[in-house]
Scaffold this active site. Sequence first.
Site, PDB file in Angstrom:
ATOM      1  N   SER A  85       0.818  -1.219   0.000  1.00  0.00           N
ATOM      2  CA  SER A  85       0.000   0.000   0.000  1.00  0.00           C
ATOM      3  C   SER A  85       0.847   1.262   0.000  1.00  0.00           C
ATOM      4  CB  SER A  85      -0.935  -0.007   1.212  1.00  0.00           C
ATOM      5  OG  SER A  85      -0.200  -0.060   2.421  1.00  0.00           O
ATOM      6  N   ASP A  96       0.992  -1.308   7.590  1.00  0.00           N
ATOM      7  CA  ASP A  96       2.435  -1.429   7.794  1.00  0.00           C
ATOM      8  C   ASP A  96       3.142  -1.005   6.503  1.00  0.00           C
ATOM      9  OD1 ASP A  96       1.933  -3.475   6.035  1.00  0.00           O
ATOM     10  OD2 ASP A  96       2.589  -5.083   7.357  1.00  0.00           O
ATOM     11  N   ASP A  98       5.678  -2.526   3.690  1.00  0.00           N
ATOM     12  CA  ASP A  98       6.331  -3.719   3.158  1.00  0.00           C
ATOM     13  C   ASP A  98       7.599  -3.304   2.422  1.00  0.00           C
ATOM     14  OD1 ASP A  98       4.301  -5.645   3.913  1.00  0.00           O
ATOM     15  OD2 ASP A  98       3.039  -4.693   2.402  1.00  0.00           O
ATOM     16  N   ASP A 151       7.582  -4.800   7.502  1.00  0.00           N
ATOM     17  CA  ASP A 151       8.014  -6.147   7.108  1.00  0.00           C
ATOM     18  C   ASP A 151       9.233  -5.986   6.216  1.00  0.00           C
ATOM     19  OD1 ASP A 151       5.909  -7.184   8.468  1.00  0.00           O
ATOM     20  OD2 ASP A 151       4.829  -7.949   6.722  1.00  0.00           O
ATOM     21  N   LYS A 212     -11.051  -1.427  -0.707  1.00  0.00           N
ATOM     22  CA  LYS A 212     -10.386  -2.039   0.449  1.00  0.00           C
ATOM     23  C   LYS A 212     -11.137  -1.715   1.742  1.00  0.00           C
ATOM     24  CE  LYS A 212      -5.833  -2.067   0.501  1.00  0.00           C
ATOM     25  NZ  LYS A 212      -4.413  -1.632   0.410  1.00  0.00           N
ATOM     26  N   TYR A 221     -11.065  -9.371   4.242  1.00  0.00           N
ATOM     27  CA  TYR A 221      -9.788  -8.845   3.749  1.00  0.00           C
ATOM     28  C   TYR A 221      -8.634  -9.545   4.459  1.00  0.00           C
ATOM     29  CZ  TYR A 221      -6.281  -5.373   2.347  1.00  0.00           C
ATOM     30  OH  TYR A 221      -5.174  -4.752   1.817  1.00  0.00           O
TER      31      TYR A 221
END
Length: 358
Positions: A85, A96, A98, A151, A212, A221
């Site tokens: 995102s 979060d 990524d 992450d 979303k 989701y």
Amino acid sequence: MISGYNPLDTLPPSADDEIKSQELLKVLNEQNTFESDQRMEHRKHVLTRIEEIIQLWVLEIYEEKFKIKASQKLGTFAKLYTFGSYRLGVCTPLDDIDTSCICPEYVDRRADFFTRFPSRLEEQKGIELVINVPNAFVPHIKVFIEGIWMDISFANLNQASIPENLNIFDDNIFFSFDQLSLRSLNGCYVEDAIMRLVPQAETFRTSLRFVKLWARKRGIYGNIYGFLGGISWTILTAFVCILYPTASPSRIVFRFFFLYENRKWDKQAVTLFSQKEQNKQIIDYTLRRNQYIDRIQLEEKMNQDQKPGNIASEINQQENRNKEADQEIGTKIRRQLGNRYCTCSSFNVQTQACIQIK
């Protein structure tokens, strides 16, 4: 890059479409789906800080393994790429970040990244939690730093150093990665393709935010829960944007529910490329590059087919059982969008509909 699909409608948005799109934006703001400018700056700060930690850590590994001062070495020690995102420009306050950390060939995935690096992270001020997840499909380390979850996956470049102007989309660079590294970078490749395919980036982003939001409110989701994940909803939304390249966000959402409401998911895959284009470029692309990048085909099937390329293969039976109820909610939203007197509150009623467990 082109999709190979002929648009179904190229009419410009009407005044009514624009009004409904403003109502859509009101909903998104009321539901807190936008990150503030201040928080976005904080995210950038966190990313910069993590990259600096990685750079120093790799520098020490270099000096330790080669017994040479780092000043004698040309090039960059590591690169940090984002995906998800954040990369798409649709992150919310709760999302979060990524990332994929690209390191030179002398940094070992297991002995260095998953064994030594977590300890280095735990020593840093502002990092409250470090969780090793080495056995996931995309192995990664989860980090909670200064109020933000990150992450960090690992990619090994088969070179002695990282070029300053590294371009992971260059074929010569691509073939310098091993299979696990390509898996870690897959999100970057797929999302780059998506952003080059959608005709209007901001329309796509606004539409995706609403889709979303709806999926989260419906409780459908997330891959880890057995439902479609972020990339799946992204692909489905991008497909509609390609078919309606001049549409407003409200019209895209309307078409989203209209298109997928009665779709025969066991027979009709959703791909952002026509069969002709797949034969010309995508199949060749995936064959040359390897199976972990076959999500570039952007295929979506709502069944239990486990073949490569099906990123919806983990959908559980509960989602299939709830699909009719979810389609009903989607139909109501679509009808509201088709209603001339649609209001912001009517959107809220539908997006906050209770989840019914059957």
